[in-house]
Design a protein around this motif. Structure first.
Motif, mmCIF file in Angstrom:
data_model
loop_
_atom_site.group_PDB
_atom_site.id
_atom_site.type_symbol
_atom_site.label_atom_id
_atom_site.label_comp_id
_atom_site.label_asym_id
_atom_site.label_seq_id
_atom_site.Cartn_x
_atom_site.Cartn_y
_atom_site.Cartn_z
ATOM 1 N N ALA A 27 0.827 -1.205 0.000
ATOM 2 C CA ALA A 27 0.000 0.000 0.000
ATOM 3 C C ALA A 27 0.860 1.254 0.000
ATOM 4 C CB ALA A 27 -0.938 -0.017 1.205
ATOM 5 N N VAL A 28 1.944 1.233 0.760
ATOM 6 C CA VAL A 28 2.867 2.372 0.771
ATOM 7 C C VAL A 28 3.450 2.591 -0.623
ATOM 8 C CG1 VAL A 28 5.056 3.221 1.695
ATOM 9 C CG2 VAL A 28 3.398 2.109 3.213
ATOM 10 N N MET A 29 3.785 1.514 -1.322
ATOM 11 C CA MET A 29 4.284 1.637 -2.697
ATOM 12 C C MET A 29 3.235 2.272 -3.602
ATOM 13 S SD MET A 29 6.076 -2.088 -3.143
ATOM 14 C CE MET A 29 7.181 -2.723 -1.877
ATOM 15 N N THR A 73 -4.612 7.329 -11.580
ATOM 16 C CA THR A 73 -3.755 6.192 -11.236
ATOM 17 C C THR A 73 -4.290 5.467 -10.011
ATOM 18 O OG1 THR A 73 -1.817 7.381 -12.090
ATOM 19 C CG2 THR A 73 -1.401 5.500 -10.648
ATOM 20 N N ALA A 74 -4.628 6.227 -8.981
ATOM 21 C CA ALA A 74 -5.093 5.624 -7.735
ATOM 22 C C ALA A 74 -6.385 4.843 -7.917
ATOM 23 C CB ALA A 74 -5.298 6.709 -6.680
ATOM 24 N N LEU A 75 -7.255 5.303 -8.837
ATOM 25 C CA LEU A 75 -8.564 4.679 -9.022
ATOM 26 C C LEU A 75 -8.587 3.637 -10.133
ATOM 27 C CD1 LEU A 75 -10.939 7.762 -8.588
ATOM 28 C CD2 LEU A 75 -10.643 5.827 -7.024
ATOM 29 N N THR A 76 -7.452 3.359 -10.751
ATOM 30 C CA THR A 76 -7.424 2.266 -11.714
ATOM 31 C C THR A 76 -7.674 0.972 -10.950
ATOM 32 O OG1 THR A 76 -5.821 3.441 -13.079
ATOM 33 C CG2 THR A 76 -6.037 1.070 -13.442
ATOM 34 N N PRO A 77 -8.712 0.208 -11.298
ATOM 35 C CA PRO A 77 -9.087 -0.946 -10.466
ATOM 36 C C PRO A 77 -7.947 -1.928 -10.207
ATOM 37 C CG PRO A 77 -10.837 -0.448 -12.006
ATOM 38 C CD PRO A 77 -9.698 0.443 -12.368
ATOM 39 N N VAL A 78 -7.148 -2.225 -11.234
ATOM 40 C CA VAL A 78 -6.073 -3.193 -11.025
ATOM 41 C C VAL A 78 -4.968 -2.605 -10.148
ATOM 42 C CG1 VAL A 78 -4.682 -2.606 -13.064
ATOM 43 C CG2 VAL A 78 -4.702 -4.952 -12.206
ATOM 44 N N ALA A 79 -4.825 -1.288 -10.112
ATOM 45 C CA ALA A 79 -3.873 -0.666 -9.188
ATOM 46 C C ALA A 79 -4.365 -0.822 -7.753
ATOM 47 C CB ALA A 79 -3.672 0.804 -9.538
ATOM 48 N N VAL A 80 -5.656 -0.607 -7.540
ATOM 49 C CA VAL A 80 -6.227 -0.825 -6.202
ATOM 50 C C VAL A 80 -6.008 -2.272 -5.778
ATOM 51 C CG1 VAL A 80 -8.359 -0.810 -4.848
ATOM 52 C CG2 VAL A 80 -7.946 0.986 -6.547
ATOM 53 N N LEU A 81 -6.180 -3.189 -6.710
ATOM 54 C CA LEU A 81 -5.971 -4.601 -6.412
ATOM 55 C C LEU A 81 -4.524 -4.891 -6.045
ATOM 56 C CD1 LEU A 81 -6.972 -7.621 -6.583
ATOM 57 C CD2 LEU A 81 -6.191 -7.562 -8.959
ATOM 58 N N MET A 82 -3.597 -4.467 -6.900
ATOM 59 C CA MET A 82 -2.211 -4.890 -6.744
ATOM 60 C C MET A 82 -1.482 -4.152 -5.626
ATOM 61 S SD MET A 82 -2.239 -7.318 -8.711
ATOM 62 C CE MET A 82 -0.568 -7.849 -8.394
ATOM 63 N N PRO A 125 4.724 -9.166 -7.231
ATOM 64 C CA PRO A 125 5.831 -8.236 -7.488
ATOM 65 C C PRO A 125 5.437 -6.983 -8.258
ATOM 66 C CG PRO A 125 6.431 -10.496 -8.092
ATOM 67 C CD PRO A 125 4.958 -10.486 -7.853
ATOM 68 N N ASP A 126 4.252 -6.954 -8.851
ATOM 69 C CA ASP A 126 3.907 -5.887 -9.784
ATOM 70 C C ASP A 126 3.847 -4.513 -9.141
ATOM 71 O OD1 ASP A 126 2.673 -7.539 -12.418
ATOM 72 O OD2 ASP A 126 2.617 -8.585 -10.513
ATOM 73 N N HIS A 175 -1.646 -12.857 -17.469
ATOM 74 C CA HIS A 175 -2.744 -12.707 -16.514
ATOM 75 C C HIS A 175 -3.238 -11.267 -16.560
ATOM 76 C CE1 HIS A 175 -1.982 -16.681 -15.013
ATOM 77 N NE2 HIS A 175 -0.770 -16.379 -14.596
ATOM 78 N N ASP A 176 -4.510 -11.079 -16.289
ATOM 79 C CA ASP A 176 -5.115 -9.754 -16.401
ATOM 80 C C ASP A 176 -4.445 -8.729 -15.490
ATOM 81 O OD1 ASP A 176 -6.878 -10.730 -18.262
ATOM 82 O OD2 ASP A 176 -8.553 -10.952 -16.868
ATOM 83 N N TYR A 177 -3.948 -9.164 -14.339
ATOM 84 C CA TYR A 177 -3.378 -8.185 -13.408
ATOM 85 C C TYR A 177 -2.063 -7.599 -13.913
ATOM 86 C CZ TYR A 177 -0.194 -11.824 -11.620
ATOM 87 O OH TYR A 177 0.760 -12.795 -11.495
ATOM 88 N N TYR A 178 -1.455 -8.198 -14.940
ATOM 89 C CA TYR A 178 -0.250 -7.596 -15.517
ATOM 90 C C TYR A 178 -0.509 -6.161 -15.975
ATOM 91 C CZ TYR A 178 1.796 -12.339 -15.971
ATOM 92 O OH TYR A 178 2.294 -13.596 -15.745
ATOM 93 N N THR A 179 -1.766 -5.872 -16.326
ATOM 94 C CA THR A 179 -2.082 -4.561 -16.894
ATOM 95 C C THR A 179 -1.912 -3.417 -15.904
ATOM 96 O OG1 THR A 179 -4.445 -4.897 -16.397
ATOM 97 C CG2 THR A 179 -3.676 -5.534 -18.587
ATOM 98 N N VAL A 180 -1.588 -3.707 -14.653
ATOM 99 C CA VAL A 180 -1.288 -2.619 -13.717
ATOM 100 C C VAL A 180 -0.097 -1.802 -14.222
ATOM 101 C CG1 VAL A 180 0.287 -3.953 -12.258
ATOM 102 C CG2 VAL A 180 -1.011 -2.056 -11.273
ATOM 103 N N ALA A 181 0.745 -2.410 -15.053
ATOM 104 C CA ALA A 181 1.882 -1.676 -15.620
ATOM 105 C C ALA A 181 1.437 -0.524 -16.506
ATOM 106 C CB ALA A 181 2.765 -2.633 -16.430
ATOM 107 N N LEU A 182 0.186 -0.529 -16.948
ATOM 108 C CA LEU A 182 -0.331 0.545 -17.794
ATOM 109 C C LEU A 182 -0.895 1.712 -16.990
ATOM 110 C CD1 LEU A 182 -2.168 -1.607 -20.477
ATOM 111 C CD2 LEU A 182 -0.321 0.007 -20.954
#
Length: 627
Positions: free
Chosen positions: A94-96, A125-134, A140-141, A353-360
């Motif tokens: 979460a800190v990251m 950025t903060a509200l991107t769903p996969v960012a909230v997830l990861m 490691p993402d 995997h779908d969560y890879y898209t957090v890189a976007l």
């Protein structure tokens, strides 16, 4: 009234970061161990510095995780300081996330000079769903995204210093290279997807002669290699018999892991040791990231950000102004990051995997935010008005693509997005016909269109308790359940989910635990993770993550049993069935069959007993007459 007055003086950035922290920390412990595979490795790293350095799954050092160890180190240190718990493992993530939002804000603020646009990019950025997830999870993402975002902002700072004539840009570029190298030690070759964008930005936009540009990039290349290779070199020089097996490799080679399982194999699909379901890794087309399920992770604004970024880049090259000229390298970098990552993720044949898209997430937010700002500076022109309207239309189509199949979840949401989009498009059309600039009303309605869907998905994600190796953001769905393996979890665990052993079984496994190196062995790392986290003792994950690594081989396993170093064997882990020790027909696999051979040997030599539905074998008590 004095309280209200004081609140008004709080810097907007602190409001954004505080809100992000609340979003990412709220109910954090509900996820339990999240990805138990990495939680078990963090536990091991907190118990043994050798396990810490190598990224070993267990403190006894049987095998490493199938990634470099950098992302494990913050978790392991946190567990050392605060003890083993969900919070000690997940709070660093979460800190990251908060730090990533701050970095995106800083980069956009420096490019535009606009606090409002920077806040919008940070909030997106903060509200991107996969960012909230990861950033509430322990894959490691999260660390990878933070490191690469810092590398991007450092590159832009280097470009700025060549224009301002102040400082030494090569230092910032060297820092960017070092951060990318550390990204490599987080998730290997995925970190290098940003390199084309970083290098192209400096080559096109730095205000120094071409020779110096190339020389500066050469320095950055050196720091990238140093930052990404030192651990690999140390592992390669370390005697193989005194370190853990390199998880994910078939020949105990970190170089094989880099090139194969975690490297080119991700692109080609030639990954020895990988497993996949009947559908493989989905359809690798340019529309992969835009389908209703994957698109709900990060692609809500992907089409709009691309449209805005391309149009803004054309404007700042064709008709630059003093205000927009500084945004040119920012657009080049974030748009390049977006397009390269989109292309690779869409067309790769290997594990996806779908969560890879957090890189976007930071790239879409920054490219879209800066692009929209540039067009807003030209909002009196017909072209800018039309492009802004097109961006709203693209956002609406993408939102409805995601929301319509889920309309039973929040039926008001697609209606809200549609109505807001119609109003925004009418405002754009009216402004175009009357040849007057767009106003603030358009901005408000466009933001509702753009962020209503992602915000709702993000809140839903916070309310869930994702776990396993393949988490998913947003509302529950059959595809998400199939991806995470939640429908098939057993007491022993599965390929993607850790099990939860009963208290009776835990007491059995920890009996006389001090006399053994490993209290138990079980096929597959997720199955082993459940037992290791429950017992607090090393558990050997036979075959590594997928059960397809030759670690240990049958001769080595038999020797360890003969030496009295493993107490129990738990049947049915990973892809194996407890009744026959055979492979499941539900997946295809490649790699070593050592785990299957070990399971068969144990079954024929040692008596089985059932404890709360779990079959275990006491490896200190052979069957009568067993050879």
């Amino acid at each position: 009234m004095p309280v209200v007055s004081r609140l008004r003086r709080v810097p907007p950035l602190w409001v954004l970061l505080t809100a992000t922290a609340v979003l990412y920390l709220w109910g954090l412990s509900s996820a339990g161990w999240a990805n138990a595979y990495y939680s078990a490795a963090a536990q091991a790293g907190s118990q043994s510095w050798t396990a810490f350095f190598f990224g070993s799954f267990d403190a006894a050092g049987s095998i490493t995780v199938d990634k470099p160890p950098l992302s494990l180190w913050p978790m392991a240190l946190s567990v050392r300081l605060f003890g083993l718990s969900s919070w000690s493992i997940l709070a660093p993530q979460a800190v990251m996330g908060v730090a990533t939002v701050a970095v995106v804000h800083a980069g956009v603020r420096r490019a535009t000079g606009s606090s409002g646009v920077a806040l919008l990019a940070g909030a997106t950025t903060a509200l991107t769903p996969v960012a909230v997830l990861m950033f509430r999870f322990n894959n490691p993402d999260g660390l990878l995204v933070l490191l690469l975002s810092c590398a991007a902002v450092a590159t832009l700072r280097a470009v700025d210093e060549t224009r301002d004539g102040a400082g030494r840009p090569v230092r910032w570029l060297a820092l960017a290279g070092l951060l990318v190298g550390l990204g490599f030690l987080t998730k290997m070759l995925q970190a290098f997807l940003v390199l084309p964008a970083l290098a192209l930005t400096y080559l096109l936009c730095a205000a120094v002669p071409w020779g110096r540009r190339v020389a500066h990039l050469g320095v950055a290349a050196v720091t990238t290699v140093v930052g990404g290779s030192w651990w690999l070199i140390a592992v390669d020089l370390w005697p193989a018999d005194s370190r853990p097996w390199i998880g994910g490799s078939q020949h105990n080679s970190v170089l094989e892991l880099v090139v194969g399982y975690n490297g080119l194999g991700r692109l080609t699909g030639d990954q020895v040791g990988a497993v996949s379901g009947p559908q493989g890794w989905g359809h690798n087309t340019l529309l992969r990231l835009l389908d209703p399920t994957t698109g709900g992770q990060a692609a809500w604004l992907l089409p709009a950000a691309t449209v805005l970024g391309v149009a803004a880049l054309w404007l700042v090259w064709r008709d630059p102004t003093p205000e927009t000229l500084r945004a040119r390298p920012t657009i080049v970098l974030w748009l390049g990051w977006t397009l390269v990552t989109w292309l690779v993720f869409s067309l790769m044949n290997g594990i996806f995997h779908d969560y890879y898209t957090v890189a976007l997430a930071p790239a879409i937010a920054s490219a879209g935010g800066v692009g929209a700002w540039v067009l807003w500076q030209h909002r009196g022109s017909v072209v800018a008005t039309r492009v802004l309207g097109l961006a709203v239309l693209a956002t609406t189509v993408m939102a409805l693509t995601v929301l319509w199949p889920q309309r039973g979840w929040q039926p008001w949401l697609p209606v809200t997005v549609t109505v807001a989009a119609v109003i925004a498009l009418c405002l754009a059309a009216s402004a175009h016909r009357r040849a007057v600039p767009l106003g603030g009303g358009f901005v408000v309605i466009a933001l509702v269109t753009a962020l209503a869907g992602p915000a709702a998905y993000s809140v839903e994600t916070v309310g869930q308790a994702p776990s396993g190796a393949v988490p998913h953001a947003g509302p529950d769905s059959p595809r998400a359940r199939a991806a995470t393996g939640r429908d098939t979890v057993s007491p022993v665990g599965t390929l993607l989910q850790a099990g939860r052993p009963s208290p009776t079984l835990v007491r059995l496994l920890t009996r006389d635990a001090d006399a053994f190196t490993w209290v138990a062995a079980v096929t597959g790392a997720n199955s082993a993770a459940g037992f290791q986290l429950a017992t607090g003792r090393p558990v050997m994950p036979v075959g590594g993550f997928n059960g397809t690594d030759p670690a240990p081989g049958l001769p080595a396993f038999r020797r360890l049993v003969r030496e009295g170093r493993i107490h129990w064997y738990v049947a049915g882990g990973g892809l194996l069935r407890a009744d026959a020790g055979a492979e499941s027909a539900e997946v295809s696999r490649s790699g070593s069959d050592s785990a299957v051979r070990i399971a068969q040997w144990v079954r024929t030599r040692f008596e089985a007993r059932r404890v709360d539905g779990v079959v275990v074998h006491d490896l200190t008590r052979p069957r009568a007459g067993a050879g």
